[in-house]
Design a protein around this motif. Structure first.
Motif, PDB file in Angstrom:
ATOM      1  N   THR A 155       0.828  -1.216   0.000  1.00  0.00           N
ATOM      2  CA  THR A 155       0.000   0.000   0.000  1.00  0.00           C
ATOM      3  C   THR A 155       0.858   1.261   0.000  1.00  0.00           C
ATOM      4  N   ALA A 156       2.139   1.145  -0.352  1.00  0.00           N
ATOM      5  CA  ALA A 156       3.062   2.286  -0.242  1.00  0.00           C
ATOM      6  C   ALA A 156       2.695   3.415  -1.187  1.00  0.00           C
ATOM      7  N   SER A 157       2.207   3.069  -2.392  1.00  0.00           N
ATOM      8  CA  SER A 157       1.932   4.123  -3.370  1.00  0.00           C
ATOM      9  C   SER A 157       0.820   5.045  -2.887  1.00  0.00           C
ATOM     10  N   ARG A 158      -0.223   4.492  -2.283  1.00  0.00           N
ATOM     11  CA  ARG A 158      -1.319   5.318  -1.779  1.00  0.00           C
ATOM     12  C   ARG A 158      -0.852   6.185  -0.611  1.00  0.00           C
ATOM     13  N   ARG A 159       0.099   5.638   0.184  1.00  0.00           N
ATOM     14  CA  ARG A 159       0.607   6.413   1.308  1.00  0.00           C
ATOM     15  C   ARG A 159       1.365   7.645   0.803  1.00  0.00           C
ATOM     16  N   ARG A 160       2.167   7.472  -0.252  1.00  0.00           N
ATOM     17  CA  ARG A 160       2.913   8.605  -0.783  1.00  0.00           C
ATOM     18  C   ARG A 160       2.001   9.609  -1.474  1.00  0.00           C
ATOM     19  N   THR A 161       0.966   9.115  -2.182  1.00  0.00           N
ATOM     20  CA  THR A 161       0.057  10.006  -2.919  1.00  0.00           C
ATOM     21  C   THR A 161      -0.696  10.917  -1.959  1.00  0.00           C
ATOM     22  N   SER A 162      -1.136  10.379  -0.835  1.00  0.00           N
ATOM     23  CA  SER A 162      -1.935  11.176   0.106  1.00  0.00           C
ATOM     24  C   SER A 162      -1.105  11.749   1.241  1.00  0.00           C
ATOM     25  N   ALA A 163       0.202  11.616   1.199  1.00  0.00           N
ATOM     26  CA  ALA A 163       1.079  12.093   2.283  1.00  0.00           C
ATOM     27  C   ALA A 163       0.629  11.538   3.622  1.00  0.00           C
ATOM     28  N   MET A 164       0.317  10.246   3.636  1.00  0.00           N
ATOM     29  CA  MET A 164      -0.200   9.590   4.838  1.00  0.00           C
ATOM     30  C   MET A 164       0.919   9.453   5.874  1.00  0.00           C
ATOM     31  N   ALA A 165       0.602   9.866   7.098  1.00  0.00           N
ATOM     32  CA  ALA A 165       1.544   9.682   8.204  1.00  0.00           C
ATOM     33  C   ALA A 165       1.266   8.347   8.883  1.00  0.00           C
ATOM     34  N   PHE A 166       2.327   7.679   9.345  1.00  0.00           N
ATOM     35  CA  PHE A 166       2.191   6.358   9.970  1.00  0.00           C
ATOM     36  C   PHE A 166       2.859   6.368  11.338  1.00  0.00           C
ATOM     37  N   ASP A 167       2.157   5.766  12.293  1.00  0.00           N
ATOM     38  CA  ASP A 167       2.746   5.497  13.602  1.00  0.00           C
ATOM     39  C   ASP A 167       2.956   3.992  13.701  1.00  0.00           C
ATOM     40  N   LEU A 168       4.212   3.569  13.708  1.00  0.00           N
ATOM     41  CA  LEU A 168       4.524   2.137  13.718  1.00  0.00           C
ATOM     42  C   LEU A 168       5.106   1.757  15.075  1.00  0.00           C
ATOM     43  N   ARG A 182      -3.684  10.039   8.948  1.00  0.00           N
ATOM     44  CA  ARG A 182      -2.731   9.326   9.805  1.00  0.00           C
ATOM     45  C   ARG A 182      -3.270   7.928  10.109  1.00  0.00           C
ATOM     46  N   ILE A 183      -2.398   6.968  10.083  1.00  0.00           N
ATOM     47  CA  ILE A 183      -2.733   5.588  10.466  1.00  0.00           C
ATOM     48  C   ILE A 183      -1.767   5.173  11.572  1.00  0.00           C
ATOM     49  N   ALA A 184      -2.339   4.673  12.664  1.00  0.00           N
ATOM     50  CA  ALA A 184      -1.520   4.235  13.804  1.00  0.00           C
ATOM     51  C   ALA A 184      -1.679   2.728  13.977  1.00  0.00           C
ATOM     52  N   GLU A 229       0.998 -10.662  24.484  1.00  0.00           N
ATOM     53  CA  GLU A 229       0.609 -11.282  25.744  1.00  0.00           C
ATOM     54  C   GLU A 229       1.169 -12.693  25.805  1.00  0.00           C
ATOM     55  N   ALA A 230       0.858 -13.397  26.876  1.00  0.00           N
ATOM     56  CA  ALA A 230       1.467 -14.721  27.084  1.00  0.00           C
ATOM     57  C   ALA A 230       1.103 -15.695  25.964  1.00  0.00           C
ATOM     58  N   ASP A 231      -0.169 -15.695  25.532  1.00  0.00           N
ATOM     59  CA  ASP A 231      -0.611 -16.674  24.543  1.00  0.00           C
ATOM     60  C   ASP A 231      -1.241 -16.062  23.312  1.00  0.00           C
ATOM     61  N   ARG A 232      -1.189 -14.741  23.193  1.00  0.00           N
ATOM     62  CA  ARG A 232      -1.775 -14.108  22.011  1.00  0.00           C
ATOM     63  C   ARG A 232      -1.087 -12.784  21.723  1.00  0.00           C
ATOM     64  N   VAL A 233      -1.312 -12.300  20.505  1.00  0.00           N
ATOM     65  CA  VAL A 233      -0.777 -11.016  20.062  1.00  0.00           C
ATOM     66  C   VAL A 233      -1.948 -10.182  19.542  1.00  0.00           C
ATOM     67  N   VAL A 234      -2.055  -8.922  19.996  1.00  0.00           N
ATOM     68  CA  VAL A 234      -3.175  -8.049  19.637  1.00  0.00           C
ATOM     69  C   VAL A 234      -2.618  -6.895  18.793  1.00  0.00           C
ATOM     70  N   LEU A 235      -3.122  -6.775  17.530  1.00  0.00           N
ATOM     71  CA  LEU A 235      -2.751  -5.681  16.637  1.00  0.00           C
ATOM     72  C   LEU A 235      -3.955  -4.745  16.525  1.00  0.00           C
ATOM     73  N   THR A 236      -3.725  -3.445  16.688  1.00  0.00           N
ATOM     74  CA  THR A 236      -4.790  -2.443  16.570  1.00  0.00           C
ATOM     75  C   THR A 236      -4.397  -1.449  15.489  1.00  0.00           C
ATOM     76  N   ILE A 237      -5.322  -1.205  14.546  1.00  0.00           N
ATOM     77  CA  ILE A 237      -5.106  -0.256  13.440  1.00  0.00           C
ATOM     78  C   ILE A 237      -6.157   0.843  13.567  1.00  0.00           C
ATOM     79  N   ARG A 238      -5.711   2.101  13.760  1.00  0.00           N
ATOM     80  CA  ARG A 238      -6.599   3.252  13.904  1.00  0.00           C
ATOM     81  C   ARG A 238      -6.338   4.231  12.771  1.00  0.00           C
ATOM     82  N   ASP A 239      -7.399   4.905  12.326  1.00  0.00           N
ATOM     83  CA  ASP A 239      -7.217   5.960  11.324  1.00  0.00           C
ATOM     84  C   ASP A 239      -7.718   7.278  11.888  1.00  0.00           C
ATOM     85  N   ASN A 240      -7.507   8.334  11.134  1.00  0.00           N
ATOM     86  CA  ASN A 240      -7.888   9.682  11.559  1.00  0.00           C
ATOM     87  C   ASN A 240      -9.101  10.163  10.781  1.00  0.00           C
TER      88      ASN A 240
END
Length: 556
Positions: free
Chosen positions: A423-436, A474-476, A482-493
């Motif tokens: 999705t890099a091309s769309r990020r550059r086109t819209s000047a999208m900021a990312f929090d990684l 912006r996308i964060a 955690e001990a037995d799982r991994v939680v990924l959260t994706i937020r937009d502005n």
């Protein structure tokens, strides 16, 4: 209806069969009881042998430890000096050392006698019953040690009146015998453990007298005969003692009697069962003819119904196979639709490096004859550009192929980087900021790389679309391990989810995009659940965009 005639043998039990039943009632219980008794006695004999060997090894260990104490003290310099020179200070020091050894080795008392048999040091030197000053020259163990170097005797203590084993060792200097070191061992704790055993454990000397026993009243006397018990014996190393273990056989006989009674009951019940079966056979014969016709009709009906059910099952399997294929095609179609959305950006990502490569190549050719140094730098940049193109096309090729269904460990960082590249091309086109996030090294989840990237690309694409035309997109992305799982959260502005849309977010074909199919989130949640995880929209917050939480099992 005509009655089917049965042979006479099926109507009345003949005499030979009756005698056979009586014989079985006698022979089988006796044989079962005998076999069970032999088996139980063999097991009991084995248990007694193991118990005897174990008890003998325990006793050997105790005696070896105490003999070692006497041996060590017999060559101790302080002990030898006390016997040679004497002195109150020396006997106190030797007595204190013996008391320390007694406590460490769990012996009862340790004492030292001069060559006349008088005790000159003892571990109980501070007690009222101290052995110091007493004459033990009459003891057998003393005479044996003076004559042979070592001695032992099981007897009652002269002062304490308590039984114990006396282990003696001579003390020599320059070849002359100076005295004798004695260690007395009492076996109260060992005999108490034997007393708690279900059987009986005794130690006999060469004359058959009881030295040690779980029944203290038997000490120093002959061992009484015990009827109804099984015996196992073991030698005690370094002595003329024999350890004897008795196990009562009453329980084995009781179990054998129980087995015989059970077998007799089983044979009797079998005889009653045979009688009932014969009676039932006579009744069944009267119904056989009518039931034969009924069974024939029923079998024909069952056969016809079986054919119908088999055909129905074949149709259902075919439909299920078509459904699975359609679901797979639908997932692939969603993936290709997503791929179509990023294809324009892919062309830009590739065309820009290609134009740079062409310009660098033309400059290199023009400068080749004038100044070769910049040519090498241009070639290095061309190599970097081609690597970039190869990486982009590899990610697109991997993303476009069908998933294999094999679930394994997938690095979270690799999956996020691959999705960002797609999705890099769309990020550059819209000047999208990312929090990684800063990911811990080696963090992985149980998933399949291609399908996990499909989930992330869908979520990132939706976040891009939701912020179309906003001045501060912006996308964060956050990751919580955690001990037995991994939680990924994706937020937009973006503007967030409308209540009506949030209520049917994971409903097929529900979408607010003009060109959307309404299948991306549905398929993504199904993939997450197939991994053993979950995809869900977080409750909306005021003045905040949409947020999605992807939970996946953590890989070991």
């Amino acid at each position: 209806m005509a009655e089917i005639a049965l042979p006479r043998e099926s109507r009345r039990l003949p005499h030979p069969a009756l005698w056979l039943l009586v014989l079985a009632l006698i022979a089988l219980p006796w044989g079962a009881g005998r076999v069970m008794q032999d088996r139980m006695l063999a097991q009991l004999d084995q248990d007694a042998r193991i118990a005897a060997e174990s008890a003998a090894l325990t006793l050997d260990s105790i005696l070896d430890r105490q003999r070692a104490v006497a041996t060590v003290l017999s060559v101790d310099a302080q002990v030898i000096d006390l016997l040679v020179q004497g002195g109150a200070d020396q006997d106190h020091a030797v007595s204190a050392k013996m008391d320390l050894l007694r406590e460490e080795t769990q012996s009862d008392v340790i004492y030292l006698m001069n060559r006349d048999g008088r005790a000159v040091a003892a571990s109980n030197w501070e007690q009222a019953t101290s052995f110091i000053g007493h004459d033990y020259g009459f003891r057998t163990y003393f005479r044996q040690a003076m004559a042979q170097g070592t001695g032992q005797e099981y007897a009652l203590g002269t002062v304490s009146g308590r039984p114990g084993l006396y282990l003696a060792h001579d003390v020599r200097a320059g070849g002359a015998v100076l005295g004798v070191v004695v260690v007395k061992v009492e076996f109260d704790a060992l005999e108490a453990a034997w007393a708690r055993d279900s059987g009986a454990t005794h130690v006999l000397d060469a004359q058959g007298r009881v030295m040690l026993s779980g029944q203290p009243a038997l000490r120093f006397g002959p061992l009484p005969e015990a009827r109804g018990s099984l015996e196992a014996r073991a030698a005690v190393r370094g002595t003329d003692w024999r350890l004897l273990v008795r196990r009562p056989v009453a329980e084995a006989r009781r179990i054998a009697a129980l087995a015989a009674g059970t077998t007799a009951l089983a044979v009797l019940l079998a005889g009653v069962g045979v009688g009932l079966i014969l009676a039932r056979l006579r009744r069944a014969a009267r119904r056989a003819r009518a039931e034969a016709a009924y069974r024939a009709d029923l079998e024909r009906a069952v056969e016809a119904r079986t054919r119908d059910l088999s055909e129905e099952m074949r149709e259902r399997r075919t439909a299920e196979q078509r459904l699975v294929q359609l679901q797979s095609d639908l997932v692939q179609a969603n993936k290709l639709a997503t791929l179509g959305q990023v294809s324009a950006g892919f062309a830009h990502e590739v065309n820009q490096p290609l134009a740079t490569i062409r310009l660098l190549a033309e400059n290199g050719r023009a400068m080749l004859d004038r100044d070769p140094a910049p040519v090498a730098a241009n070639l290095d940049r061309i190599i970097g550009m081609t690597d970039r193109i190869g990486q982009i096309t590899a990610e697109l090729r991997n993303f476009s192929r069908k998933a294999t269904g094999a679930v394994g460990a997938v690095a979270v960082a690799d999956a996020i980087q691959a999705s960002l590249m797609l999705t890099a091309s769309r990020r550059r086109t819209s000047a999208m900021a990312f929090d990684l996030p800063d990911l811990p090294p080696g963090l992985a989840v149980r998933a399949e790389a291609v399908r996990l990237e499909q989930i992330l690309v869908n979520l990132l694409t939706n976040a891009h679309d939701a912020q179309e035309g906003r001045p501060d997109p912006r996308i964060a992305i956050s990751v919580r391990a955690e001990a037995d799982r991994v939680v990924l959260t994706i937020r937009d502005n973006g503007p967030g989810l409308a209540p009506a849309m949030a209520a049917q977010l994971f409903t097929p074909f529900a979408t607010d995009k003009p060109q959307g199919l309404g299948l991306g989130l549905v398929i993504s949640r199904d993939i997450a659940r197939d991994f053993g995880g979950e995809l869900e929209a977080l409750p909306p917050e005021p003045s905040a965009g949409a947020a999605f939480r992807l939970t996946l099992p953590r890989a070991a």
